[in-house]
Design an enzyme around this catalytic site. Structure first.
Site, PDB file in Angstrom:
ATOM      1  N   SER A 114       0.818  -1.198   0.000  1.00  0.00           N
ATOM      2  CA  SER A 114       0.000   0.000   0.000  1.00  0.00           C
ATOM      3  C   SER A 114       0.861   1.261   0.000  1.00  0.00           C
ATOM      4  O   SER A 114       1.631   1.479  -0.924  1.00  0.00           O
ATOM      5  CB  SER A 114      -0.967  -0.019   1.174  1.00  0.00           C
ATOM      6  OG  SER A 114      -1.965   0.951   0.987  1.00  0.00           O
TER       7      SER A 114
ATOM      8  N   ASP B  65      -8.509  -5.620  -5.680  1.00  0.00           N
ATOM      9  CA  ASP B  65      -8.332  -4.461  -4.801  1.00  0.00           C
ATOM     10  C   ASP B  65      -8.670  -3.198  -5.580  1.00  0.00           C
ATOM     11  O   ASP B  65      -8.299  -3.066  -6.753  1.00  0.00           O
ATOM     12  CB  ASP B  65      -6.874  -4.404  -4.324  1.00  0.00           C
ATOM     13  CG  ASP B  65      -6.554  -3.137  -3.554  1.00  0.00           C
ATOM     14  OD1 ASP B  65      -7.437  -2.631  -2.818  1.00  0.00           O
ATOM     15  OD2 ASP B  65      -5.413  -2.643  -3.679  1.00  0.00           O
TER      16      ASP B  65
ATOM     17  N   HIS C 292      -6.459  -6.196  -1.300  1.00  0.00           N
ATOM     18  CA  HIS C 292      -5.353  -5.332  -0.914  1.00  0.00           C
ATOM     19  C   HIS C 292      -4.319  -6.069  -0.064  1.00  0.00           C
ATOM     20  O   HIS C 292      -3.118  -5.850  -0.215  1.00  0.00           O
ATOM     21  CB  HIS C 292      -5.918  -4.150  -0.121  1.00  0.00           C
ATOM     22  CG  HIS C 292      -5.012  -2.978  -0.014  1.00  0.00           C
ATOM     23  ND1 HIS C 292      -4.613  -2.235  -1.106  1.00  0.00           N
ATOM     24  CD2 HIS C 292      -4.429  -2.384   1.068  1.00  0.00           C
ATOM     25  CE1 HIS C 292      -3.828  -1.253  -0.697  1.00  0.00           C
ATOM     26  NE2 HIS C 292      -3.703  -1.315   0.609  1.00  0.00           N
TER      27      HIS C 292
END
Length: 487
Positions: free
Chosen positions: A183, A408, A464
Protein backbone atom coordinates in the site's frame (compact mmCIF):
# COMPACT_ATOMS: atom_id res chain seq x y z
CA UNK A 1 17.91 4.65 24.81
CA UNK A 2 18.46 6.58 21.62
CA UNK A 3 21.67 8.62 21.76
CA UNK A 4 21.14 12.25 22.81
CA UNK A 5 21.70 15.11 20.42
CA UNK A 6 20.86 15.54 16.77
CA UNK A 7 22.52 13.48 14.06
CA UNK A 8 24.46 15.34 11.37
CA UNK A 9 22.25 16.69 8.61
CA UNK A 10 22.18 14.83 5.33
CA UNK A 11 20.55 16.40 2.32
CA UNK A 12 19.56 13.30 0.38
CA UNK A 13 20.44 9.67 -0.17
CA UNK A 14 23.13 10.65 -2.65
CA UNK A 15 25.12 12.87 -0.30
CA UNK A 16 28.57 11.74 0.62
CA UNK A 17 29.04 10.07 3.96
CA UNK A 18 26.98 9.76 7.10
CA UNK A 19 29.16 11.85 9.39
CA UNK A 20 31.48 10.38 12.04
CA UNK A 21 29.18 10.98 15.03
CA UNK A 22 26.13 9.31 13.55
CA UNK A 23 28.16 6.55 11.92
CA UNK A 24 29.89 5.86 15.20
CA UNK A 25 26.56 5.69 17.01
CA UNK A 26 25.20 3.34 14.40
CA UNK A 27 28.23 1.06 14.43
CA UNK A 28 28.65 1.05 18.19
CA UNK A 29 28.54 -2.42 19.60
CA UNK A 30 28.52 -4.36 16.33
CA UNK A 31 30.09 -7.24 18.18
CA UNK A 32 27.05 -7.64 20.46
CA UNK A 33 24.92 -10.72 20.14
CA UNK A 34 21.14 -10.64 19.75
CA UNK A 35 19.83 -8.68 22.76
CA UNK A 36 18.61 -11.13 25.43
CA UNK A 37 16.34 -8.49 26.93
CA UNK A 38 14.38 -8.36 23.66
CA UNK A 39 13.75 -12.07 23.25
CA UNK A 40 10.10 -13.14 23.60
CA UNK A 41 10.27 -16.14 25.87
CA UNK A 42 6.52 -16.67 26.31
CA UNK A 43 3.79 -15.38 24.01
CA UNK A 44 0.20 -15.46 25.29
CA UNK A 45 -2.39 -17.09 23.07
CA UNK A 46 -0.30 -19.98 21.78
CA UNK A 47 -1.01 -23.55 22.78
CA UNK A 48 2.67 -24.31 22.18
CA UNK A 49 5.58 -21.89 22.11
CA UNK A 50 7.53 -21.78 18.82
CA UNK A 51 10.74 -23.66 18.12
CA UNK A 52 12.25 -20.58 16.43
CA UNK A 53 13.39 -17.49 18.32
CA UNK A 54 11.60 -14.17 18.09
CA UNK A 55 12.30 -10.75 19.54
CA UNK A 56 10.35 -7.58 20.27
CA UNK A 57 11.55 -4.20 21.46
CA UNK A 58 12.59 -0.79 20.21
CA UNK A 59 14.98 0.51 17.58
CA UNK A 60 16.47 3.98 17.54
CA UNK A 61 15.46 6.01 14.49
CA UNK A 62 17.14 9.26 15.52
CA UNK A 63 17.20 11.18 18.80
CA UNK A 64 14.10 10.44 20.86
CA UNK A 65 12.53 8.29 18.11
CA UNK A 66 11.66 4.78 19.29
CA UNK A 67 10.25 2.42 16.65
CA UNK A 68 8.77 -0.85 17.85
CA UNK A 69 9.83 -3.99 16.02
CA UNK A 70 8.93 -7.65 16.13
CA UNK A 71 11.54 -9.91 14.57
CA UNK A 72 11.05 -13.59 13.81
CA UNK A 73 13.97 -15.79 12.89
CA UNK A 74 13.59 -18.18 9.97
CA UNK A 75 12.10 -21.50 11.02
CA UNK A 76 15.13 -23.31 9.61
CA UNK A 77 18.70 -22.16 8.93
CA UNK A 78 18.30 -18.56 10.09
CA UNK A 79 22.05 -17.94 9.77
CA UNK A 80 21.97 -18.43 6.00
CA UNK A 81 18.41 -17.25 5.31
CA UNK A 82 17.77 -13.76 3.93
CA UNK A 83 16.67 -10.84 6.10
CA UNK A 84 13.34 -9.31 5.02
CA UNK A 85 12.01 -5.97 6.29
CA UNK A 86 8.21 -5.51 6.15
CA UNK A 87 6.28 -2.23 6.32
CA UNK A 88 2.51 -1.72 6.16
CA UNK A 89 1.08 1.46 4.70
CA UNK A 90 -1.35 4.20 5.60
CA UNK A 91 0.59 6.36 6.07
CA UNK A 92 0.04 5.72 9.75
CA UNK A 93 -0.92 2.03 9.83
CA UNK A 94 0.80 -0.67 11.82
CA UNK A 95 2.92 -3.52 10.50
CA UNK A 96 1.45 -5.67 13.27
CA UNK A 97 -1.44 -6.14 10.85
CA UNK A 98 1.01 -7.70 8.40
CA UNK A 99 2.40 -9.83 11.22
CA UNK A 100 -0.82 -11.08 12.81
CA UNK A 101 -3.23 -11.07 9.85
CA UNK A 102 -1.14 -11.59 6.73
CA UNK A 103 2.13 -13.54 6.69
CA UNK A 104 3.53 -13.69 10.21
CA UNK A 105 4.01 -17.05 11.95
CA UNK A 106 1.03 -16.50 14.28
CA UNK A 107 -2.43 -15.40 13.13
CA UNK A 108 -4.87 -13.67 15.46
CA UNK A 109 -8.21 -15.44 15.92
CA UNK A 110 -11.61 -13.71 16.17
CA UNK A 111 -11.69 -14.01 19.98
CA UNK A 112 -8.79 -11.57 20.28
CA UNK A 113 -7.07 -13.98 22.66
CA UNK A 114 -5.95 -17.00 20.67
CA UNK A 115 -3.13 -17.27 18.14
CA UNK A 116 -2.95 -19.95 15.48
CA UNK A 117 0.17 -21.04 13.63
CA UNK A 118 0.29 -19.90 10.02
CA UNK A 119 1.05 -22.70 7.55
CA UNK A 120 2.18 -20.12 5.00
CA UNK A 121 4.29 -17.84 7.20
CA UNK A 122 7.00 -16.00 5.34
CA UNK A 123 9.49 -16.81 8.09
CA UNK A 124 9.46 -20.41 6.92
CA UNK A 125 12.14 -19.29 4.46
CA UNK A 126 13.34 -15.91 5.74
CA UNK A 127 14.16 -13.89 8.83
CA UNK A 128 11.44 -11.23 8.90
CA UNK A 129 11.63 -7.86 10.64
CA UNK A 130 8.25 -6.15 11.15
CA UNK A 131 8.68 -2.46 11.90
CA UNK A 132 5.99 -0.08 13.19
CA UNK A 133 6.78 3.16 11.41
CA UNK A 134 6.76 6.11 11.72
CA UNK A 135 6.79 7.09 15.41
CA UNK A 136 3.21 7.43 16.63
CA UNK A 137 2.12 4.25 14.84
CA UNK A 138 1.22 1.25 16.99
CA UNK A 139 3.65 0.96 19.89
CA UNK A 140 6.23 3.31 18.34
CA UNK A 141 6.64 6.71 19.94
CA UNK A 142 8.81 9.79 20.16
CA UNK A 143 9.89 11.36 23.42
CA UNK A 144 8.57 14.79 22.40
CA UNK A 145 5.15 13.31 21.40
CA UNK A 146 5.26 15.22 18.10
CA UNK A 147 4.15 13.04 15.22
CA UNK A 148 4.05 15.31 12.18
CA UNK A 149 6.39 13.85 9.57
CA UNK A 150 6.91 13.43 5.82
CA UNK A 151 8.16 10.99 3.20
CA UNK A 152 11.80 12.07 3.36
CA UNK A 153 12.02 11.97 7.14
CA UNK A 154 10.33 8.57 7.30
CA UNK A 155 12.74 7.09 4.75
CA UNK A 156 15.71 8.36 6.75
CA UNK A 157 14.29 7.15 10.07
CA UNK A 158 13.52 3.71 8.65
CA UNK A 159 17.11 3.50 7.44
CA UNK A 160 18.42 4.45 10.89
CA UNK A 161 16.12 1.88 12.51
CA UNK A 162 17.41 -0.80 10.14
CA UNK A 163 20.98 0.12 11.02
CA UNK A 164 20.13 -0.03 14.71
CA UNK A 165 18.59 -3.46 14.22
CA UNK A 166 21.85 -4.71 12.69
CA UNK A 167 23.75 -3.16 15.58
CA UNK A 168 21.64 -5.28 17.92
CA UNK A 169 21.72 -8.32 15.63
CA UNK A 170 25.15 -8.16 13.94
CA UNK A 171 24.92 -11.83 12.97
CA UNK A 172 22.50 -10.79 10.19
CA UNK A 173 24.53 -7.90 8.84
CA UNK A 174 25.93 -9.89 5.90
CA UNK A 175 22.74 -11.77 5.00
CA UNK A 176 20.90 -10.99 1.77
CA UNK A 177 18.54 -8.10 2.49
CA UNK A 178 15.11 -7.50 0.96
CA UNK A 179 12.82 -4.53 1.60
CA UNK A 180 9.11 -5.31 1.32
CA UNK A 181 5.79 -3.64 2.05
CA UNK A 182 2.29 -2.91 0.82
CA UNK A 183 0.00 0.00 0.00
CA UNK A 184 1.69 3.27 1.08
CA UNK A 185 4.69 0.98 1.37
CA UNK A 186 4.77 1.76 -2.35
CA UNK A 187 6.35 5.04 -1.22
CA UNK A 188 8.08 3.83 1.96
CA UNK A 189 10.01 1.00 0.30
CA UNK A 190 11.54 2.69 -2.79
CA UNK A 191 12.48 5.81 -0.78
CA UNK A 192 14.10 3.63 1.90
CA UNK A 193 15.89 1.66 -0.82
CA UNK A 194 17.51 4.91 -1.99
CA UNK A 195 19.24 5.13 1.39
CA UNK A 196 20.07 1.44 1.65
CA UNK A 197 21.64 1.19 -1.81
CA UNK A 198 24.09 3.94 -0.82
CA UNK A 199 25.35 1.89 2.12
CA UNK A 200 27.97 -0.72 1.08
CA UNK A 201 27.71 -2.43 4.47
CA UNK A 202 24.16 -3.57 3.62
CA UNK A 203 23.69 -6.51 1.29
CA UNK A 204 20.57 -5.27 -0.51
CA UNK A 205 19.30 -7.77 -3.08
CA UNK A 206 15.91 -6.35 -3.98
CA UNK A 207 12.52 -4.94 -3.08
CA UNK A 208 8.93 -6.19 -3.31
CA UNK A 209 5.86 -3.95 -3.16
CA UNK A 210 2.32 -5.29 -2.86
CA UNK A 211 -0.69 -3.26 -4.02
CA UNK A 212 1.51 -0.23 -3.77
CA UNK A 213 0.82 3.44 -4.33
CA UNK A 214 3.27 4.12 -7.16
CA UNK A 215 1.65 7.11 -8.87
CA UNK A 216 -1.37 9.15 -7.78
CA UNK A 217 -2.22 10.06 -11.37
CA UNK A 218 -1.98 6.53 -12.75
CA UNK A 219 -3.86 5.09 -9.79
CA UNK A 220 -6.72 7.56 -10.27
CA UNK A 221 -6.94 7.09 -14.02
CA UNK A 222 -6.78 3.29 -13.88
CA UNK A 223 -9.37 3.05 -11.08
CA UNK A 224 -12.10 4.43 -13.36
CA UNK A 225 -11.40 1.76 -15.97
CA UNK A 226 -11.25 -0.90 -13.24
CA UNK A 227 -14.61 0.21 -11.86
CA UNK A 228 -16.33 0.29 -15.23
CA UNK A 229 -15.07 -3.07 -16.42
CA UNK A 230 -16.04 -4.65 -13.08
CA UNK A 231 -19.64 -3.51 -13.58
CA UNK A 232 -19.73 -0.71 -11.02
CA UNK A 233 -20.42 2.42 -13.06
CA UNK A 234 -23.05 1.60 -15.65
CA UNK A 235 -23.16 2.56 -19.32
CA UNK A 236 -24.56 6.08 -18.96
CA UNK A 237 -22.00 7.22 -16.39
CA UNK A 238 -19.20 5.67 -18.43
CA UNK A 239 -20.37 7.53 -21.56
CA UNK A 240 -20.44 10.80 -19.61
CA UNK A 241 -16.95 10.20 -18.21
CA UNK A 242 -15.69 9.52 -21.73
CA UNK A 243 -17.40 12.64 -23.08
CA UNK A 244 -16.27 15.05 -20.35
CA UNK A 245 -12.90 13.66 -19.22
CA UNK A 246 -11.39 12.35 -22.47
CA UNK A 247 -10.09 13.89 -25.68
CA UNK A 248 -7.99 12.54 -28.53
CA UNK A 249 -8.35 9.01 -27.12
CA UNK A 250 -6.66 10.04 -23.85
CA UNK A 251 -8.57 10.31 -20.58
CA UNK A 252 -7.67 12.43 -17.56
CA UNK A 253 -9.74 11.44 -14.55
CA UNK A 254 -7.06 12.67 -12.13
CA UNK A 255 -7.02 16.47 -12.27
CA UNK A 256 -9.30 17.44 -15.13
CA UNK A 257 -10.40 21.09 -15.03
CA UNK A 258 -13.67 20.37 -16.87
CA UNK A 259 -16.49 20.96 -14.37
CA UNK A 260 -18.68 18.24 -15.86
CA UNK A 261 -15.79 15.77 -15.55
CA UNK A 262 -15.38 16.76 -11.91
CA UNK A 263 -19.07 16.16 -11.21
CA UNK A 264 -18.98 12.76 -12.88
CA UNK A 265 -15.85 11.84 -10.98
CA UNK A 266 -17.58 12.75 -7.72
CA UNK A 267 -20.32 10.34 -8.73
CA UNK A 268 -17.74 7.67 -9.54
CA UNK A 269 -15.91 8.05 -6.23
CA UNK A 270 -19.23 7.93 -4.40
CA UNK A 271 -19.91 4.51 -5.93
CA UNK A 272 -16.41 3.11 -5.44
CA UNK A 273 -15.58 4.41 -1.98
CA UNK A 274 -18.77 5.50 -0.24
CA UNK A 275 -21.52 3.13 -1.33
CA UNK A 276 -20.57 0.24 0.94
CA UNK A 277 -18.38 -1.73 -1.45
CA UNK A 278 -15.27 -3.15 0.18
CA UNK A 279 -12.57 -0.97 -1.39
CA UNK A 280 -9.88 -3.46 -0.31
CA UNK A 281 -11.57 -6.45 -1.92
CA UNK A 282 -14.42 -5.85 -4.34
CA UNK A 283 -15.80 -9.37 -3.88
CA UNK A 284 -15.53 -9.56 -0.09
CA UNK A 285 -18.40 -8.51 2.20
CA UNK A 286 -18.20 -5.22 4.06
CA UNK A 287 -17.35 -6.10 7.65
CA UNK A 288 -19.85 -4.32 9.87
CA UNK A 289 -22.34 -3.85 7.07
CA UNK A 290 -22.83 -1.04 4.59
CA UNK A 291 -21.99 2.32 6.18
CA UNK A 292 -22.85 5.82 5.08
CA UNK A 293 -20.19 8.17 3.75
CA UNK A 294 -19.38 8.90 7.37
CA UNK A 295 -20.84 7.78 10.64
CA UNK A 296 -20.58 8.72 14.28
CA UNK A 297 -19.58 6.21 16.88
CA UNK A 298 -19.23 7.25 20.48
CA UNK A 299 -19.10 10.90 19.44
CA UNK A 300 -16.25 10.26 17.00
CA UNK A 301 -16.18 10.76 13.28
CA UNK A 302 -15.37 7.68 11.27
CA UNK A 303 -13.88 8.57 7.90
CA UNK A 304 -13.20 6.17 5.07
CA UNK A 305 -9.91 7.53 3.83
CA UNK A 306 -7.36 5.83 5.98
CA UNK A 307 -6.05 2.42 6.74
CA UNK A 308 -3.84 1.07 4.02
CA UNK A 309 -5.33 3.36 1.39
CA UNK A 310 -4.44 6.99 0.81
CA UNK A 311 -6.07 10.37 0.62
CA UNK A 312 -6.31 11.70 -2.89
CA UNK A 313 -4.36 14.82 -3.64
CA UNK A 314 -6.09 16.72 -6.49
CA UNK A 315 -8.07 19.85 -5.69
CA UNK A 316 -11.39 18.28 -6.55
CA UNK A 317 -11.02 15.98 -3.55
CA UNK A 318 -10.15 18.74 -1.09
CA UNK A 319 -13.52 18.18 0.58
CA UNK A 320 -12.12 14.86 1.79
CA UNK A 321 -9.29 16.64 3.57
CA UNK A 322 -11.82 18.97 5.18
CA UNK A 323 -13.27 16.03 7.09
CA UNK A 324 -10.21 16.16 9.32
CA UNK A 325 -10.80 19.79 10.24
CA UNK A 326 -14.33 19.24 11.52
CA UNK A 327 -14.78 19.81 15.27
CA UNK A 328 -15.60 16.16 15.93
CA UNK A 329 -12.37 14.96 14.32
CA UNK A 330 -10.34 14.53 17.50
CA UNK A 331 -7.34 12.36 18.23
CA UNK A 332 -9.68 9.73 19.63
CA UNK A 333 -11.07 8.90 16.18
CA UNK A 334 -11.15 5.19 15.62
CA UNK A 335 -9.06 4.38 12.59
CA UNK A 336 -10.33 1.08 11.25
CA UNK A 337 -9.99 0.97 7.48
CA UNK A 338 -13.41 0.74 5.78
CA UNK A 339 -15.18 -2.63 5.76
CA UNK A 340 -12.54 -4.13 8.04
CA UNK A 341 -12.47 -4.97 11.73
CA UNK A 342 -9.39 -4.62 13.91
CA UNK A 343 -11.13 -5.46 17.20
CA UNK A 344 -9.37 -8.81 17.65
CA UNK A 345 -5.96 -7.27 16.90
CA UNK A 346 -6.53 -4.38 19.31
CA UNK A 347 -7.84 -6.66 22.05
CA UNK A 348 -4.82 -8.90 21.81
CA UNK A 349 -2.09 -6.28 21.51
CA UNK A 350 -3.52 -4.10 24.29
CA UNK A 351 -3.64 -7.00 26.73
CA UNK A 352 -1.26 -6.24 29.64
CA UNK A 353 0.18 -9.76 29.38
CA UNK A 354 0.94 -9.31 25.68
CA UNK A 355 2.46 -5.86 26.17
CA UNK A 356 4.69 -7.31 28.87
CA UNK A 357 5.69 -10.27 26.69
CA UNK A 358 6.60 -7.92 23.83
CA UNK A 359 8.57 -5.55 26.11
CA UNK A 360 6.34 -2.59 25.21
CA UNK A 361 7.39 0.69 26.78
CA UNK A 362 5.01 2.32 29.28
CA UNK A 363 5.46 5.46 27.14
CA UNK A 364 3.75 3.76 24.19
CA UNK A 365 0.16 4.69 23.47
CA UNK A 366 -2.72 2.26 23.35
CA UNK A 367 -2.27 0.18 20.20
CA UNK A 368 -4.50 1.02 17.23
CA UNK A 369 -4.32 -0.39 13.73
CA UNK A 370 -3.89 3.12 12.30
CA UNK A 371 -2.90 6.43 13.85
CA UNK A 372 -5.24 9.30 13.11
CA UNK A 373 -2.65 11.85 14.24
CA UNK A 374 0.18 10.48 12.08
CA UNK A 375 -2.04 10.34 9.00
CA UNK A 376 -3.58 13.76 9.56
CA UNK A 377 -0.26 15.59 9.79
CA UNK A 378 1.69 13.49 7.31
CA UNK A 379 3.15 15.47 4.40
CA UNK A 380 3.27 13.58 1.11
CA UNK A 381 6.23 14.78 -0.93
CA UNK A 382 6.17 12.37 -3.86
CA UNK A 383 3.41 12.08 -6.44
CA UNK A 384 5.09 9.19 -8.25
CA UNK A 385 7.94 6.74 -7.71
CA UNK A 386 9.50 6.69 -11.19
CA UNK A 387 12.82 8.23 -10.15
CA UNK A 388 13.31 5.81 -7.27
CA UNK A 389 12.56 2.72 -9.39
CA UNK A 390 14.76 3.91 -12.25
CA UNK A 391 17.62 4.51 -9.84
CA UNK A 392 17.32 0.95 -8.53
CA UNK A 393 16.99 -0.50 -12.03
CA UNK A 394 19.93 1.57 -13.24
CA UNK A 395 22.20 -0.17 -10.75
CA UNK A 396 21.54 -3.42 -12.67
CA UNK A 397 21.94 -5.55 -9.55
CA UNK A 398 18.64 -5.46 -7.67
CA UNK A 399 15.54 -7.49 -8.45
CA UNK A 400 12.15 -5.89 -8.04
CA UNK A 401 8.71 -7.42 -7.69
CA UNK A 402 5.53 -5.35 -7.97
CA UNK A 403 2.54 -7.54 -7.12
CA UNK A 404 -1.18 -6.85 -6.83
CA UNK A 405 -4.26 -8.68 -5.71
CA UNK A 406 -6.52 -8.24 -8.72
CA UNK A 407 -9.76 -7.32 -6.90
CA UNK A 408 -8.33 -4.46 -4.80
CA UNK A 409 -9.66 -0.98 -5.57
CA UNK A 410 -7.53 1.06 -3.16
CA UNK A 411 -4.38 0.51 -5.24
CA UNK A 412 -5.68 -1.41 -8.23
CA UNK A 413 -3.65 -3.84 -10.32
CA UNK A 414 -4.19 -1.99 -13.58
CA UNK A 415 -2.56 1.15 -12.22
CA UNK A 416 0.53 -0.67 -10.99
CA UNK A 417 0.76 -2.55 -14.31
CA UNK A 418 0.65 0.76 -16.18
CA UNK A 419 3.25 2.16 -13.79
CA UNK A 420 5.68 -0.71 -14.37
CA UNK A 421 5.14 -0.42 -18.13
CA UNK A 422 5.91 3.32 -17.89
CA UNK A 423 9.43 2.51 -16.67
CA UNK A 424 10.17 1.35 -20.24
CA UNK A 425 12.29 -1.65 -19.33
CA UNK A 426 13.08 -4.45 -21.77
CA UNK A 427 10.50 -7.25 -21.72
CA UNK A 428 12.10 -10.62 -20.96
CA UNK A 429 8.99 -12.80 -20.61
CA UNK A 430 5.65 -11.78 -22.11
CA UNK A 431 2.59 -11.64 -19.86
CA UNK A 432 1.51 -15.18 -19.01
CA UNK A 433 -0.26 -17.13 -16.26
CA UNK A 434 1.83 -18.28 -13.32
CA UNK A 435 1.02 -21.50 -11.47
CA UNK A 436 1.14 -22.79 -7.92
CA UNK A 437 0.29 -26.19 -6.48
CA UNK A 438 -2.68 -26.69 -4.17
CA UNK A 439 -4.00 -30.08 -3.13
CA UNK A 440 -1.59 -31.77 -5.51
CA UNK A 441 -2.99 -29.88 -8.51
CA UNK A 442 -1.62 -26.93 -10.43
CA UNK A 443 -3.76 -23.80 -10.27
CA UNK A 444 -3.42 -20.41 -11.93
CA UNK A 445 -2.12 -17.99 -9.32
CA UNK A 446 -2.51 -14.96 -11.56
CA UNK A 447 -0.50 -13.39 -14.36
CA UNK A 448 3.10 -12.21 -14.57
CA UNK A 449 5.09 -10.03 -16.96
CA UNK A 450 8.86 -9.98 -16.56
CA UNK A 451 11.27 -7.24 -17.56
CA UNK A 452 15.01 -6.90 -16.96
CA UNK A 453 15.30 -6.95 -13.13
CA UNK A 454 11.62 -6.16 -12.49
CA UNK A 455 8.44 -8.23 -12.65
CA UNK A 456 4.79 -7.28 -12.42
CA UNK A 457 2.56 -10.02 -11.00
CA UNK A 458 -1.12 -10.34 -10.17
CA UNK A 459 -2.64 -12.69 -7.59
CA UNK A 460 -6.02 -13.93 -8.78
CA UNK A 461 -8.89 -13.34 -6.38
CA UNK A 462 -6.82 -11.43 -3.80
CA UNK A 463 -7.57 -7.96 -2.50
CA UNK A 464 -5.35 -5.33 -0.91
CA UNK A 465 -3.88 -7.70 1.70
CA UNK A 466 -2.76 -10.47 -0.65
CA UNK A 467 -1.47 -13.01 1.95
CA UNK A 468 -4.73 -12.74 3.90
CA UNK A 469 -6.86 -13.60 0.90
CA UNK A 470 -4.58 -16.06 -0.94
CA UNK A 471 -2.00 -17.29 1.60
CA UNK A 472 -0.60 -20.23 -0.40
CA UNK A 473 -0.39 -18.32 -3.66
CA UNK A 474 1.25 -15.41 -1.82
CA UNK A 475 3.78 -17.69 -0.12
CA UNK A 476 4.62 -19.33 -3.46
CA UNK A 477 5.15 -15.91 -5.05
CA UNK A 478 7.30 -14.73 -2.13
CA UNK A 479 9.39 -17.89 -2.16
CA UNK A 480 10.14 -17.60 -5.88
CA UNK A 481 11.05 -13.94 -5.50
CA UNK A 482 13.37 -14.52 -2.55
CA UNK A 483 15.03 -17.56 -4.13
CA UNK A 484 15.26 -15.91 -7.56
CA UNK A 485 13.29 -18.75 -9.13
CA UNK A 486 11.08 -18.39 -12.24
CA UNK A 487 7.52 -17.33 -11.41
Amino acid sequence: MCPPGSPPARAAPGAAGMGPVLLGALLLGLSWAAPPGHEVTFLPGLTKQPSFRHFSGYLCAGPGQHLHYWFVEAQSNPQSSPLVLWLNGGPGCSSMEGFLKEHGPFLIQPDGVTLKYNDYAWNKIANVLYLESPAGVGFSYSEDKKYATNDTEVARNNYLALKDFLRLFPEYSKNDLFLTGESYGGVYIPTLAEWVMQDPSLNLKGIAVGNGLSSYEINDNSLVYFAYYHGLLGTELWKDLQAFCCSKEKCNFHDNSNLNCTLKMEETIQIVEESGLNIYNLYAPCDGGVPGSMRYEGGCLITHDLGNSFIRMPMRFSWRQNLFRMPVARNKVRMDPPCTNSTALSTYLNSPEVRKALHISPDALEWQVCSFEVNRYYKRLYMQMNDQYLKLLGAMKYRILVYNGDVDMACNFLGDEWFVDSLCQKVQVARRPWLYTEGGENQIGGFVKEFTNIAFLTVKGAGHMVPTDRPLAAFTMFSRFIKNEPY
